[in-house]
Design a protein around this motif. Structure first.
Motif, PDB file in Angstrom:
ATOM      1  N   SER A  63      18.481  28.242   7.707  1.00  0.00           N
ATOM      2  CA  SER A  63      18.802  28.989   8.925  1.00  0.00           C
ATOM      3  C   SER A  63      17.558  29.488   9.659  1.00  0.00           C
ATOM      4  CB  SER A  63      19.712  30.167   8.588  1.00  0.00           C
ATOM      5  OG  SER A  63      19.096  31.020   7.639  1.00  0.00           O
ATOM      6  N   VAL A  64      16.433  29.578   8.959  1.00  0.00           N
ATOM      7  CA  VAL A  64      15.210  30.087   9.591  1.00  0.00           C
ATOM      8  C   VAL A  64      14.042  29.111   9.492  1.00  0.00           C
ATOM      9  CG1 VAL A  64      15.918  32.467   9.142  1.00  0.00           C
ATOM     10  CG2 VAL A  64      14.400  31.299   7.527  1.00  0.00           C
ATOM     11  N   LYS A  65      14.269  27.968   8.896  1.00  0.00           N
ATOM     12  CA  LYS A  65      13.194  26.993   8.700  1.00  0.00           C
ATOM     13  C   LYS A  65      12.624  26.569  10.048  1.00  0.00           C
ATOM     14  CE  LYS A  65      13.669  24.614   5.081  1.00  0.00           C
ATOM     15  NZ  LYS A  65      14.171  23.660   4.049  1.00  0.00           N
ATOM     16  N   GLY A  66      11.303  26.523  10.115  1.00  0.00           N
ATOM     17  CA  GLY A  66      10.636  26.171  11.358  1.00  0.00           C
ATOM     18  C   GLY A  66      10.339  27.366  12.244  1.00  0.00           C
ATOM     19  N   ARG A  67      10.949  28.521  11.935  1.00  0.00           N
ATOM     20  CA  ARG A  67      10.704  29.733  12.723  1.00  0.00           C
ATOM     21  C   ARG A  67      10.061  30.835  11.883  1.00  0.00           C
ATOM     22  NH1 ARG A  67      14.886  32.546  14.593  1.00  0.00           N
ATOM     23  NH2 ARG A  67      16.345  31.865  12.962  1.00  0.00           N
ATOM     24  N   PHE A  68      10.426  30.936  10.626  1.00  0.00           N
ATOM     25  CA  PHE A  68       9.905  31.973   9.743  1.00  0.00           C
ATOM     26  C   PHE A  68       8.923  31.354   8.751  1.00  0.00           C
ATOM     27  CE2 PHE A  68      13.734  35.128   9.814  1.00  0.00           C
ATOM     28  CZ  PHE A  68      13.732  35.103  11.200  1.00  0.00           C
ATOM     29  N   THR A  69       7.853  32.087   8.466  1.00  0.00           N
ATOM     30  CA  THR A  69       6.849  31.640   7.502  1.00  0.00           C
ATOM     31  C   THR A  69       6.540  32.771   6.538  1.00  0.00           C
ATOM     32  OG1 THR A  69       5.845  30.195   9.179  1.00  0.00           O
ATOM     33  CG2 THR A  69       4.540  30.682   7.224  1.00  0.00           C
TER      34      THR A  69
END
Length: 127
Positions: A63-69
Motif C-alpha cells: 500500500s505504500v511501496k514506492g512512496r515510503f522508505t
C-alpha cells in the motif's frame, strides 16, 4: 525492555512529505526488528514497514511501496520512515514497535510479533 519514542507527525497537504523518527536505546548493540504500523479511525492496525537494526532486512507494505522508505542510523539509535506523495488515506496514528529480529522477516509484518510499542504520532493528510 527497550521503549521506542516516535516523533515527526503533523498535518500535511496531499502530495506532501513527512519524516517520522523512532528512537530507542540499544539499537547499536543488538539486532532488533523495528516496525512502523498505522491505525486509522475505526480500522485495524496495519503494518507499514520494518527494518532490522543490525542487518539490511527490510519490508514495505504494498500500500505504500514506492512512496515510503525506511532507514536507520545506528549511531543515533533511530529509525526513520520517509513518507512522500502522501494521500488522504495515509491519515492515521503511526506507531513504532520493537521486537526480535525475526519480527521483521522481509515477507510480512504482524502486530503480534512486536513486544514494545511507542505512544503513536498523528499524521493527517488534508487540503
Amino acid at each position: 525492555q527497550v521503549q521506542p519514542v516516535e516523533s515527526g507527525g503533523g498535518l500535511v497537504q496531499p502530495g506532501g512529505s513527512l519524516r517520522l523518527s523512532c528512537a530507542a536505546s540499544d539499537f547499536d548493540t543488538r539486532n532488533y526488528g523495528i516496525g512502523w504500523f498505522r491505525q486509522a479511525a475505526g480500522q485495524e492496525r496495519e503494518g507499514v514497514s520494518c527494518i532490522r537494526s543490525a542487518d539490511p532486512t527490510t519490508y514495505v507494505a504494498n500500500s505504500v511501496k514506492g512512496r515510503f522508505t525506511i532507514s536507520r542510523d545506528r549511531a543515533k539509535s533511530t529509525v526513520y520512515l520517509q513518507m512522500n506523495g502522501l494521500k488522504p488515506e495515509d491519515t492515521a496514528v503511526y506507531y513504532c514497535a520493537i521486537g526480535s529480529r525475526f519480527a521483521c522477516s522481509g515477507r510480512r509484518l504482524r502486530t503480534s510479533d512486536f513486544d514494545s510499542w511507542g505512544q503513536g504520532t498523528q499524521v493527517t493528510v488534508s487540503a
